[in-house]
Design a protein around this motif. Structure first.
Motif, PDB file in Angstrom:
ATOM      1  N   THR A   1       0.809  -1.208   0.000  1.00  0.00           N
ATOM      2  CA  THR A   1       0.000   0.000   0.000  1.00  0.00           C
ATOM      3  C   THR A   1       0.849   1.269   0.000  1.00  0.00           C
ATOM      4  OG1 THR A   1      -1.765   1.219   1.162  1.00  0.00           O
ATOM      5  CG2 THR A   1      -0.184   0.022   2.521  1.00  0.00           C
TER       6      THR A   1
ATOM      7  N   ASP B   1      -0.668   4.085   1.179  1.00  0.00           N
ATOM      8  CA  ASP B   1      -1.444   4.928   2.083  1.00  0.00           C
ATOM      9  C   ASP B   1      -1.238   4.462   3.524  1.00  0.00           C
ATOM     10  OD1 ASP B   1      -3.347   6.270   3.553  1.00  0.00           O
ATOM     11  OD2 ASP B   1      -4.939   6.038   2.065  1.00  0.00           O
TER      12      ASP B   1
ATOM     13  N   GLN C   1      -1.327   2.819  -5.491  1.00  0.00           N
ATOM     14  CA  GLN C   1      -2.748   3.134  -5.541  1.00  0.00           C
ATOM     15  C   GLN C   1      -3.567   2.018  -6.168  1.00  0.00           C
ATOM     16  OE1 GLN C   1      -3.069   6.926  -7.504  1.00  0.00           O
ATOM     17  NE2 GLN C   1      -1.881   8.005  -5.942  1.00  0.00           N
TER      18      GLN C   1
ATOM     19  N   ASP D   1      -4.178  -0.395  -3.494  1.00  0.00           N
ATOM     20  CA  ASP D   1      -5.120   0.157  -2.524  1.00  0.00           C
ATOM     21  C   ASP D   1      -6.564  -0.051  -2.978  1.00  0.00           C
ATOM     22  OD1 ASP D   1      -2.871   0.944  -1.196  1.00  0.00           O
ATOM     23  OD2 ASP D   1      -3.078   3.089  -1.673  1.00  0.00           O
ATOM     24  N   ARG D   2      -6.822   0.156  -4.266  1.00  0.00           N
ATOM     25  CA  ARG D   2      -8.186  -0.027  -4.774  1.00  0.00           C
ATOM     26  C   ARG D   2      -8.603  -1.497  -4.707  1.00  0.00           C
ATOM     27  NH1 ARG D   2      -6.446   4.191  -8.019  1.00  0.00           N
ATOM     28  NH2 ARG D   2      -5.591   2.789  -9.593  1.00  0.00           N
TER      29      ARG D   2
ATOM     30  N   ARG E   1     -11.931   5.011   0.695  1.00  0.00           N
ATOM     31  CA  ARG E   1     -12.173   4.987  -0.749  1.00  0.00           C
ATOM     32  C   ARG E   1     -12.536   6.376  -1.257  1.00  0.00           C
ATOM     33  NH1 ARG E   1     -15.805   0.386  -3.450  1.00  0.00           N
ATOM     34  NH2 ARG E   1     -17.391   1.149  -2.013  1.00  0.00           N
TER      35      ARG E   1
ATOM     36  N   GLN F   1      -9.483   8.353  -1.899  1.00  0.00           N
ATOM     37  CA  GLN F   1      -8.555   7.863  -2.912  1.00  0.00           C
ATOM     38  C   GLN F   1      -8.546   8.803  -4.117  1.00  0.00           C
ATOM     39  OE1 GLN F   1      -6.667   4.608  -3.265  1.00  0.00           O
ATOM     40  NE2 GLN F   1      -6.754   5.000  -1.070  1.00  0.00           N
TER      41      GLN F   1
END
Length: 217
Positions: free
Chosen positions: A68, A70, A129, A132-133, A184, A187
């Motif tokens: 990740t 984040d 990213q 992350d999604r 989310r 994001q």
């Protein structure tokens, strides 16, 4: 054939067992074994389904520290992984109380809402990213399906140990869905050249996936 007729009866008796059987995953009982007197078929089906769902979700969260981009998502993934490990301990303890054999009837199967093997492979090959999604979408689908299954267990289950655990997991997953939705929303927008997860069983979870295939009596 006799076993098949018995399983079809369970389909119409309880939405939880429908969710288990509709995807073609039925367990073969061990001769001489049966659920404890306080546990019914719904309790056993729910436990045997929730264990692999939690295991797959935990495998996904374990990828987060190295994937990740984040820090907030990394923190949530660590917390979620810890919660899932606790859920698994309690689910296995309740399974032992039920007297049902731990035959791993869903091992290797991809079921509605569950983090699929394909998603795990894609997540392991992705960073930043895009990862992350994948993490957010797959976990949200898993938790949404878990809430539906827990609701069915609370309605149709019999053993207090199972229904109380279902209520606790439902509360926990509701909180985690809220946190995932916040992350989310924060994001950045997806650009055209980034890899995203194609819609699949992890992305389409609804009440109809649990009970819509109940045979007419």
């Amino acid at each position: 054939m006799q076993l098949r007729r018995h399983l079809l009866t369970l389909w119409s008796a309880c939405a939880m067992v429908v969710a288990l059987l509709a995807v073609g995953c039925t367990s073969q009982p061990t001769p001489g074994s049966s659920p404890g007197p306080a546990f019914n078929a719904t309790d056993t089906a729910w436990i045997l389904l929730m264990i692999p769902m939690a295991e797959r979700a935990q495998l996904l969260t374990d990828l987060a520290p190295s994937r990740t981009a984040d820090p907030s998502l990394a923190q949530l993934a660590a917390k979620t992984g810890s919660t899932l490990r606790g859920d698994l301990r309690r689910l296995r303890a309740v399974l032992r109380l039920s007297g049902a054999p731990d035959t791993h009837p869903h091992e290797g199967h991809d079921m509605p809402g569950m983090v699929s093997l394909g998603t795990l492979e894609k997540a392991a090959a992705t960073n930043g990213q895009a990862f992350d999604r994948i993490l957010i979408d797959a976990l949200r689908a898993d938790f949404t399906q878990s809430r539906l299954l827990c609701a069915d267990e609370q309605t149709h289950g019999q053993a207090d140990e199972a229904t109380e655990l279902a209520a606790a997991i439902a509360r926990s997953t509701a909180e985690q869905i809220t946190q995932l939705d916040k992350l989310r929303a924060a994001q950045p927008a997806t650009s055209g050249d980034e890899t995203t997860v194609a819609p699949g069983p992890d992305a389409t979870v609804s009440r109809t996936s649990v009970a819509s295939r109940t045979p007419a009596l």
